[in-house]
Motif scaffolding. Sequence first.
Motif, PDB file in Angstrom:
ATOM      1  N   PRO A 246       0.749  -1.169  -0.093  1.00  2.67           N
ATOM      2  CA  PRO A 246       0.349   0.090  -0.045  1.00  2.67           C
ATOM      3  C   PRO A 246       0.839   1.402   0.242  1.00  2.67           C
ATOM      4  O   PRO A 246       2.220   1.536   0.020  1.00  2.67           O
ATOM      5  N   GLY A 247       0.156   2.165  -0.402  1.00  2.00           N
ATOM      6  CA  GLY A 247       0.433   3.481  -0.542  1.00  2.00           C
ATOM      7  C   GLY A 247       0.060   4.714   0.704  1.00  2.00           C
ATOM      8  O   GLY A 247      -0.184   3.488   2.318  1.00  2.00           O
ATOM      9  N   LEU A 248      -0.165   5.630   1.065  1.00  2.75           N
ATOM     10  CA  LEU A 248      -0.374   6.434   2.339  1.00  2.75           C
ATOM     11  C   LEU A 248      -1.765   5.757   1.863  1.00  2.75           C
ATOM     12  O   LEU A 248      -2.889   6.269   1.024  1.00  2.75           O
ATOM     13  N   MET A 249      -2.192   5.447   3.313  1.00  2.00           N
ATOM     14  CA  MET A 249      -4.442   5.148   3.636  1.00  2.00           C
ATOM     15  C   MET A 249      -4.810   5.800   4.478  1.00  2.00           C
ATOM     16  O   MET A 249      -4.020   6.757   5.355  1.00  2.00           O
ATOM     17  N   ARG A 250      -5.633   6.313   4.244  1.00  2.00           N
ATOM     18  CA  ARG A 250      -6.538   7.621   5.399  1.00  2.00           C
ATOM     19  C   ARG A 250      -6.957   6.546   6.649  1.00  2.00           C
ATOM     20  O   ARG A 250      -8.079   5.439   6.278  1.00  2.00           O
ATOM     21  N   THR A 251      -6.418   5.879   7.408  1.00  2.00           N
ATOM     22  CA  THR A 251      -6.802   5.047   8.157  1.00  2.00           C
ATOM     23  C   THR A 251      -6.882   5.634   9.870  1.00  2.00           C
ATOM     24  O   THR A 251      -7.725   5.108  10.551  1.00  2.00           O
ATOM     25  N   ALA A 273       0.662  14.289   5.058  1.00  2.00           N
ATOM     26  CA  ALA A 273       0.974  13.845   3.800  1.00  2.00           C
ATOM     27  C   ALA A 273      -0.415  12.730   4.232  1.00  2.00           C
ATOM     28  O   ALA A 273      -0.490  11.959   3.243  1.00  2.00           O
ATOM     29  N   ALA A 274      -0.474  11.783   5.373  1.00  2.00           N
ATOM     30  CA  ALA A 274      -1.319  10.624   5.154  1.00  2.00           C
ATOM     31  C   ALA A 274      -2.733  11.215   5.542  1.00  2.00           C
ATOM     32  O   ALA A 274      -3.654  10.160   4.892  1.00  2.00           O
ATOM     33  N   GLY A 275      -3.108  12.486   5.172  1.00  2.00           N
ATOM     34  CA  GLY A 275      -5.085  12.449   4.869  1.00  2.00           C
ATOM     35  C   GLY A 275      -5.019  13.566   3.911  1.00  2.00           C
ATOM     36  O   GLY A 275      -6.011  13.523   2.575  1.00  2.00           O
ATOM     37  N   LEU A 276      -4.059  13.712   3.188  1.00  2.00           N
ATOM     38  CA  LEU A 276      -4.264  14.673   1.232  1.00  2.00           C
ATOM     39  C   LEU A 276      -4.928  13.686   0.424  1.00  2.00           C
ATOM     40  O   LEU A 276      -4.615  12.339   0.229  1.00  2.00           O
ATOM     41  N   PRO A 277      -6.457  13.399  -0.501  1.00  2.00           N
ATOM     42  CA  PRO A 277      -6.635  12.871  -1.313  1.00  2.00           C
ATOM     43  C   PRO A 277      -5.564  12.666  -2.109  1.00  2.00           C
ATOM     44  O   PRO A 277      -5.688  11.009  -2.535  1.00  2.00           O
ATOM     45  N   LEU A 278      -4.651  13.648  -2.842  1.00  2.00           N
ATOM     46  CA  LEU A 278      -3.940  13.364  -4.039  1.00  2.00           C
ATOM     47  C   LEU A 278      -2.895  12.227  -3.696  1.00  2.00           C
ATOM     48  O   LEU A 278      -2.279  11.519  -4.740  1.00  2.00           O
ATOM     49  N   LEU A 279      -2.637  12.231  -2.096  1.00  2.00           N
ATOM     50  CA  LEU A 279      -1.172  11.490  -2.163  1.00  2.00           C
ATOM     51  C   LEU A 279      -1.673  10.190  -1.032  1.00  2.00           C
ATOM     52  O   LEU A 279      -0.720   8.989  -1.524  1.00  2.00           O
ATOM     53  N   SER A 280      -3.147   9.791  -0.863  1.00  2.00           N
ATOM     54  CA  SER A 280      -3.509   8.712  -0.417  1.00  2.00           C
ATOM     55  C   SER A 280      -4.447   8.560  -0.748  1.00  2.00           C
ATOM     56  O   SER A 280      -5.415   9.068  -1.141  1.00  2.00           O
ATOM     57  N   VAL A 281      -4.839   7.074  -0.038  1.00  2.00           N
ATOM     58  CA  VAL A 281      -6.150   6.687  -0.878  1.00  2.00           C
ATOM     59  C   VAL A 281      -7.076   6.165   0.421  1.00  2.00           C
ATOM     60  O   VAL A 281      -6.705   5.830   1.533  1.00  2.00           O
ATOM     61  N   SER A 282      -8.474   6.033   0.420  1.00  2.00           N
ATOM     62  CA  SER A 282      -9.204   6.022   1.576  1.00  2.00           C
ATOM     63  C   SER A 282      -9.291   4.176   1.797  1.00  2.00           C
ATOM     64  O   SER A 282      -8.393   3.295   0.570  1.00  2.00           O
ATOM     65  N   VAL A 283      -8.905   4.009   2.900  1.00  2.00           N
ATOM     66  CA  VAL A 283      -9.343   2.288   3.560  1.00  2.00           C
ATOM     67  C   VAL A 283      -9.893   1.881   2.286  1.00  2.00           C
ATOM     68  O   VAL A 283      -9.309   0.150   2.837  1.00  2.00           O
ATOM     69  N   PRO A 305      -1.510   5.100  -6.982  1.00  2.00           N
ATOM     70  CA  PRO A 305      -0.700   5.820  -8.043  1.00  2.00           C
ATOM     71  C   PRO A 305       0.198   5.623  -7.698  1.00  2.00           C
ATOM     72  O   PRO A 305       1.833   5.884  -7.920  1.00  2.00           O
ATOM     73  N   THR A 306       0.662   6.655  -5.932  1.00  2.00           N
ATOM     74  CA  THR A 306       2.017   7.333  -6.318  1.00  2.00           C
ATOM     75  C   THR A 306       2.873   5.975  -5.593  1.00  2.00           C
ATOM     76  O   THR A 306       3.767   6.081  -5.921  1.00  2.00           O
ATOM     77  N   ALA A 307       2.297   4.458  -4.834  1.00  2.00           N
ATOM     78  CA  ALA A 307       3.432   4.073  -4.703  1.00  2.00           C
ATOM     79  C   ALA A 307       3.741   3.039  -5.815  1.00  2.00           C
ATOM     80  O   ALA A 307       5.082   2.746  -5.573  1.00  2.00           O
TER      81      ALA A 307
END
Length: 391
Positions: A246-251, A273-283, A305-307
């Motif tokens: 996984p990349g960054l996830m909003r957990t 970084a962990a909460g921005l929509p463009l960088l992270s994905v919903s859990v 895509p970031t990962a």
Amino acid sequence: MISWKAPLALAGARWAWSRARRRYGSAPTPEPARGRNLELLAWGAAGAVIGVGASALSERRRSGLMSGKVVLITGGSRGLGLQLAREFGASGASVVICARGQENLDRAVAELTGRGVDAHGVVCDVTDPEQVETLLDEAEQRFGRLDVLVNSAGTMLVGPQDALTDEHFRQAMDIMFWGPFHLSRAAVDRLRATRGSIVNITSIGAYLSVPHMLPYSTAKHAWAALSEGMAAETAGTGVRVTTVVPGLMRTGSHRGVLFRGDPEREYAWFALAAGLPLLSVSVERAARHIVHATARRKGFLVITPTARLGLVARGIAPGLTQEAMRLVGWLLPDTPGQVEERLGSEAGDSRLGRVVNTVAVLNERAGRQMNQRSRAEEQREDRRTGERSSE
């Protein structure tokens, strides 16, 4: 697999609209306005029905994706582990979750049961090989079989390496390497009988060592190596090993993470970084991808895509990627003269933390939905559990 009801309905309506426009645009003589509107309405309704029908069929297929399977998830009382339990349950599986704290576990099991999931909770410290064997035995005794083991338990500490001790690295390795190591090796023989799967939730941090997260990246790197090696060595046994990156996830984990050095500034960059929509994905989206990959016995899954971009960059230009990480490290907070330590729940209440939280509102919301609690609350629960067990 995400819910496509709205997108499919809109796509169907748009198709109907396009068809009607082409038909009437080419007609030599226009039809009466009322008749045209009625026919257009009929086409739109037909398109919407097609969209919703296709989506309903997709949801029905999803609900039976893991029907009859038994899934064991470590770290299943909160965060990604809890959402995986929800998603596996929605796909038809019976679920066993484990965690160290009884109260957190009971709350998660009650929530899963309320959703109609056949769920069972076991208190287990995955760093203890004896407790691992007991966990596997109880899962089989409860449901009669084991089809999937999901290694999801983890811990996170954020701060510059100068502010960390050897013990911080040992704790990370115990939870995120030795835990999956003992559990996976103990489960392989049981999974041969069901031609089951081991799913290892690693991280992009296993392949890109992110500054100020060195214990985490070190343990995840070892875990990824273990996962890929086991995938190779179980060939021909019927057991499938899936490595998830996984990349960054909003957990909502930022509220329970321990920050060292300059806690407020460390919290600020991490939570942002962990909460921005463009960088992270919903859990929720991440969990659906993982369940889908498990059902199809995929060997490797990269989420976000970031990962993917990070893996490609490291593979093509490792030297340039390392220089990029050096730049990130230079931009992050320095080690202060006096090292401080605070939980995210405390650091987030500072003036800087409150500003960041207004931007990372999606991550704040995820924390409430994913049963996230601070480490202080967990430590109090662990002490109560220890006191009860000694009585």
